[in-house]
Design a protein around this motif. Structure first.
Motif, PDB file in Angstrom:
ATOM      1  N   ARG A 159      43.880 -15.724  17.111  1.00  0.00           N
ATOM      2  CA  ARG A 159      44.062 -16.772  18.129  1.00  0.00           C
ATOM      3  C   ARG A 159      45.510 -17.202  18.264  1.00  0.00           C
ATOM      4  O   ARG A 159      45.995 -17.437  19.362  1.00  0.00           O
ATOM      5  N   PHE A 160      46.226 -17.281  17.155  1.00  0.00           N
ATOM      6  CA  PHE A 160      47.617 -17.700  17.177  1.00  0.00           C
ATOM      7  C   PHE A 160      48.578 -16.528  17.364  1.00  0.00           C
ATOM      8  O   PHE A 160      49.791 -16.705  17.323  1.00  0.00           O
ATOM      9  N   GLY A 161      48.045 -15.307  17.533  1.00  0.00           N
ATOM     10  CA  GLY A 161      48.887 -14.154  17.806  1.00  0.00           C
ATOM     11  C   GLY A 161      49.566 -13.538  16.595  1.00  0.00           C
ATOM     12  O   GLY A 161      50.460 -12.707  16.742  1.00  0.00           O
ATOM     13  N   VAL A 162      49.165 -13.941  15.392  1.00  0.00           N
ATOM     14  CA  VAL A 162      49.741 -13.367  14.185  1.00  0.00           C
ATOM     15  C   VAL A 162      49.210 -11.954  13.977  1.00  0.00           C
ATOM     16  O   VAL A 162      49.945 -11.046  13.599  1.00  0.00           O
ATOM     17  N   LEU A 163      47.917 -11.749  14.229  1.00  0.00           N
ATOM     18  CA  LEU A 163      47.282 -10.430  14.191  1.00  0.00           C
ATOM     19  C   LEU A 163      46.909 -10.034  15.616  1.00  0.00           C
ATOM     20  O   LEU A 163      46.513 -10.882  16.411  1.00  0.00           O
ATOM     21  N   ARG A 164      46.989  -8.769  15.880  1.00  0.00           N
ATOM     22  CA  ARG A 164      46.575  -8.262  17.201  1.00  0.00           C
ATOM     23  C   ARG A 164      45.401  -7.321  16.991  1.00  0.00           C
ATOM     24  O   ARG A 164      45.382  -6.529  16.062  1.00  0.00           O
ATOM     25  N   VAL A 165      44.442  -7.433  17.895  1.00  0.00           N
ATOM     26  CA  VAL A 165      43.276  -6.536  17.824  1.00  0.00           C
ATOM     27  C   VAL A 165      43.260  -5.597  18.996  1.00  0.00           C
ATOM     28  O   VAL A 165      43.879  -5.762  19.972  1.00  0.00           O
TER      29      VAL A 165
ATOM     30  N   ALA B 205      38.229 -22.572  19.862  1.00  0.00           N
ATOM     31  CA  ALA B 205      39.295 -23.061  18.983  1.00  0.00           C
ATOM     32  C   ALA B 205      38.953 -22.827  17.523  1.00  0.00           C
ATOM     33  O   ALA B 205      39.809 -22.433  16.736  1.00  0.00           O
ATOM     34  N   ASN B 206      37.702 -23.066  17.145  1.00  0.00           N
ATOM     35  CA  ASN B 206      37.282 -22.817  15.770  1.00  0.00           C
ATOM     36  C   ASN B 206      35.755 -22.798  15.698  1.00  0.00           C
ATOM     37  O   ASN B 206      35.126 -23.850  15.531  1.00  0.00           O
ATOM     38  N   PRO B 207      35.153 -21.612  15.817  1.00  0.00           N
ATOM     39  CA  PRO B 207      33.696 -21.517  15.745  1.00  0.00           C
ATOM     40  C   PRO B 207      33.127 -22.036  14.427  1.00  0.00           C
ATOM     41  O   PRO B 207      32.027 -22.580  14.392  1.00  0.00           O
TER      42      PRO B 207
ATOM     43  N   LEU C 197      40.713 -14.986   9.878  1.00  0.00           N
ATOM     44  CA  LEU C 197      41.024 -13.862  10.756  1.00  0.00           C
ATOM     45  C   LEU C 197      40.988 -14.295  12.220  1.00  0.00           C
ATOM     46  O   LEU C 197      41.847 -13.915  13.014  1.00  0.00           O
ATOM     47  N   TRP C 198      39.994 -15.101  12.579  1.00  0.00           N
ATOM     48  CA  TRP C 198      39.881 -15.631  13.939  1.00  0.00           C
ATOM     49  C   TRP C 198      41.146 -16.416  14.307  1.00  0.00           C
ATOM     50  O   TRP C 198      41.711 -16.226  15.390  1.00  0.00           O
ATOM     51  N   GLN C 199      41.591 -17.274  13.401  1.00  0.00           N
ATOM     52  CA  GLN C 199      42.768 -18.094  13.678  1.00  0.00           C
ATOM     53  C   GLN C 199      44.033 -17.242  13.773  1.00  0.00           C
ATOM     54  O   GLN C 199      44.896 -17.496  14.623  1.00  0.00           O
ATOM     55  N   LEU C 200      44.157 -16.243  12.914  1.00  0.00           N
ATOM     56  CA  LEU C 200      45.334 -15.365  12.966  1.00  0.00           C
ATOM     57  C   LEU C 200      45.403 -14.613  14.288  1.00  0.00           C
ATOM     58  O   LEU C 200      46.483 -14.427  14.861  1.00  0.00           O
TER      59      LEU C 200
ATOM     60  N   ARG D   9      49.997 -24.992   8.413  1.00  0.00           N
ATOM     61  CA  ARG D   9      50.610 -24.537   9.664  1.00  0.00           C
ATOM     62  C   ARG D   9      51.947 -25.228   9.911  1.00  0.00           C
ATOM     63  O   ARG D   9      52.898 -24.611  10.403  1.00  0.00           O
ATOM     64  N   ALA D  10      52.043 -26.514   9.563  1.00  0.00           N
ATOM     65  CA  ALA D  10      53.300 -27.241   9.753  1.00  0.00           C
ATOM     66  C   ALA D  10      54.409 -26.666   8.861  1.00  0.00           C
ATOM     67  O   ALA D  10      55.557 -26.589   9.284  1.00  0.00           O
ATOM     68  N   LEU D  11      54.048 -26.251   7.637  1.00  0.00           N
ATOM     69  CA  LEU D  11      55.050 -25.736   6.693  1.00  0.00           C
ATOM     70  C   LEU D  11      55.381 -24.259   6.898  1.00  0.00           C
ATOM     71  O   LEU D  11      56.533 -23.858   6.763  1.00  0.00           O
ATOM     72  N   THR D  12      54.362 -23.453   7.204  1.00  0.00           N
ATOM     73  CA  THR D  12      54.568 -22.008   7.256  1.00  0.00           C
ATOM     74  C   THR D  12      54.459 -21.410   8.651  1.00  0.00           C
ATOM     75  O   THR D  12      54.878 -20.279   8.862  1.00  0.00           O
ATOM     76  N   GLY D  13      53.845 -22.134   9.568  1.00  0.00           N
ATOM     77  CA  GLY D  13      53.591 -21.587  10.897  1.00  0.00           C
ATOM     78  C   GLY D  13      52.321 -20.764  10.959  1.00  0.00           C
ATOM     79  O   GLY D  13      51.913 -20.311  12.024  1.00  0.00           O
TER      80      GLY D  13
END
Length: 108
Positions: A102-108, A54-56, A97-100, A24-28
């Motif tokens: 959560r961080f707004g990279v993917l939208r459902v 945050a992370n199940p 997928l959950w993290q993507l 995450r630090a390198l790529t976001g």
């Protein structure tokens, strides 16, 4: 584990180290384990729902480690290696997928 969670929460309040995940630090982009520290920080601060969200996977893993001595660990190791690998792979993909989301990279 509860004492460690409270301790981590207290230390985090005094000194926020920022992003700990190298990916995450390198790529976001978050990794499947992103939010693992947040689980314990939020739980230790008295916010278990925020911690669980945050992370199940990290929360489930911590619970599995805590319950393993009660016999649940034996059930895991009784599974075939391919079955364990598939279960771990599915859990990691689901967590990513959950993290993507959560961080707004993917939208459902």
């Amino acid at each position: 584990m509860a004492v460690a969670a409270v301790g981590v929460s207290w230390i985090h309040r005094l000194h926020d180290p920022g992003v700990l995940c190298p990916l995450r630090a390198l790529t976001g982009l978050p990794c499947p384990l992103c939010g693992g520290t947040t689980v314990f920080i939020e739980s230790g601060a008295g916010h278990p729902v925020r911690g669980a969200l945050a992370n199940p996977l990290a929360l489930t893993g911590a619970a599995a480690v805590a319950l393993a001595p009660l016999g649940l660990g034996g059930r895991w190791w009784a599974l075939q290696p391919k079955t364990r690998a598939r279960m771990l792979g599915a859990a990691l993909v689901g967590s990513e997928l959950w993290q993507l989301v959560r961080f707004g990279v993917l939208r459902v």
